[in-house]
Write a protein that holds these residues in place. Sequence first.
Motif, mmCIF file in Angstrom:
data_model
loop_
_atom_site.group_PDB
_atom_site.id
_atom_site.type_symbol
_atom_site.label_atom_id
_atom_site.label_comp_id
_atom_site.label_asym_id
_atom_site.label_seq_id
_atom_site.Cartn_x
_atom_site.Cartn_y
_atom_site.Cartn_z
ATOM 1 N N ARG A 1 0.840 -1.209 0.000
ATOM 2 C CA ARG A 1 0.000 0.000 0.000
ATOM 3 C C ARG A 1 0.868 1.248 0.000
ATOM 4 O O ARG A 1 0.514 2.252 -0.629
ATOM 5 N N ARG B 1 -7.144 7.250 -9.956
ATOM 6 C CA ARG B 1 -7.218 5.812 -10.284
ATOM 7 C C ARG B 1 -6.343 4.996 -9.334
ATOM 8 O O ARG B 1 -6.751 3.929 -8.878
ATOM 9 N N ASP C 1 -8.155 4.868 -5.956
ATOM 10 C CA ASP C 1 -9.247 3.887 -5.967
ATOM 11 C C ASP C 1 -8.710 2.461 -5.877
ATOM 12 O O ASP C 1 -9.280 1.619 -5.179
ATOM 13 N N LEU C 2 -7.610 2.191 -6.581
ATOM 14 C CA LEU C 2 -7.005 0.859 -6.517
ATOM 15 C C LEU C 2 -6.552 0.551 -5.094
ATOM 16 O O LEU C 2 -6.813 -0.528 -4.564
ATOM 17 N N THR D 1 -7.633 1.879 -2.310
ATOM 18 C CA THR D 1 -8.829 1.757 -1.461
ATOM 19 C C THR D 1 -9.440 0.374 -1.598
ATOM 20 O O THR D 1 -9.748 -0.283 -0.598
ATOM 21 N N ASN D 2 -9.625 -0.075 -2.830
ATOM 22 C CA ASN D 2 -10.283 -1.353 -3.080
ATOM 23 C C ASN D 2 -9.420 -2.554 -2.704
ATOM 24 O O ASN D 2 -9.928 -3.563 -2.219
ATOM 25 N N ARG D 3 -8.125 -2.449 -2.933
ATOM 26 C CA ARG D 3 -7.247 -3.595 -2.708
ATOM 27 C C ARG D 3 -6.809 -3.714 -1.250
ATOM 28 O O ARG D 3 -6.727 -4.809 -0.715
ATOM 29 N N TYR D 4 -6.507 -2.586 -0.582
ATOM 30 C CA TYR D 4 -5.907 -2.634 0.748
ATOM 31 C C TYR D 4 -6.699 -1.911 1.838
ATOM 32 O O TYR D 4 -6.525 -2.206 3.010
ATOM 33 N N GLY D 5 -7.515 -0.939 1.458
ATOM 34 C CA GLY D 5 -8.164 -0.113 2.469
ATOM 35 C C GLY D 5 -7.150 0.809 3.130
ATOM 36 O O GLY D 5 -5.986 0.857 2.746
ATOM 37 N N SER E 1 -4.623 -4.671 -13.605
ATOM 38 C CA SER E 1 -5.092 -4.468 -12.234
ATOM 39 C C SER E 1 -6.499 -5.000 -12.099
ATOM 40 O O SER E 1 -7.284 -4.941 -13.037
ATOM 41 N N ARG F 1 -10.365 -5.072 -11.299
ATOM 42 C CA ARG F 1 -11.375 -4.028 -11.458
ATOM 43 C C ARG F 1 -12.391 -4.089 -10.351
ATOM 44 O O ARG F 1 -12.645 -5.006 -9.749
#
Length: 196
Positions: free
Chosen positions: A89, A110, A113-114, A116-120, A194, A196
Motif C-alpha cells: 500500500r 485511479r 481507488d485501486l 482503497t479497493n485492494r488494501y483499504g 489491475s 477491477r
Amino acid sequence: MSLLAGGCAARDCASAPTPSGSQDTQNTQSTPPTGSGRTDRKYRLLDLPEGDSTVAEDAARWYEALRKGECASVQAALDRSWSRLDNPREVLIFQIAVELCRNNVDAAGRWFDLATNRYGWKGLFTDMHMCELYKAAASGIRQRSKDDFPCKHAYYEGEMPKWGDPKQDPRGARAGGTSPSPPGSARPSNSTPSPR
C-alpha cells in the motif's frame, strides 16, 4: 548530497520515466504544487506538513522531496526501490503523491481507488509520513478537508497489508523499470492488469 536513497542526482532524476498522459511539473524553485491551475479547486492537491526529520528511512526522505515539489526524483527512487517500503500500500501511496505532485489528478484518482479497493486505509495512524500522505492525497483528489480523512488504527493483524512472497510491485511490472500505467489508462503496456 542526495536527497533520496539510491543517490538520485538532480540531473539524473530529471530524465526519470514519466507515465504517459502525466505532466512532470518538478519545481526548480522548491515550491510544492498548489493545484492544476484550475481556479475551482478549494484544496491543494498535495498539501503536506513538515515531516519528521529524525527518521532516516526512504519514506521520510521521499516525503520531504515531495514537499519540495521534486516529483521526478521521487518517481525515479520509487521505481528503483519500491520493495524497500514496509508494505505494498505504501508503494501506491507514493505513486498517488507523485501523480498529485505532477498535477495529474486523474491518474492519482485511479491509483487511489485501486489502493482503497485492494488494501483499504486502516493501520496508518502510527506512521506519520504515510498518514499525512494519505490525508493530503484524499483531500486533493476528493476536494474535501483533510479532517474528513482521519488515519485509523489497525485493530487486528489482518487489517494491515502484507507483502506477498515474492514481493511484487502493486503497480504492475514493466520491462526496463519504467513506471507502469495507472489502472484504467488507455496507454498500451505490458503491465500486469489491475483488478477491477
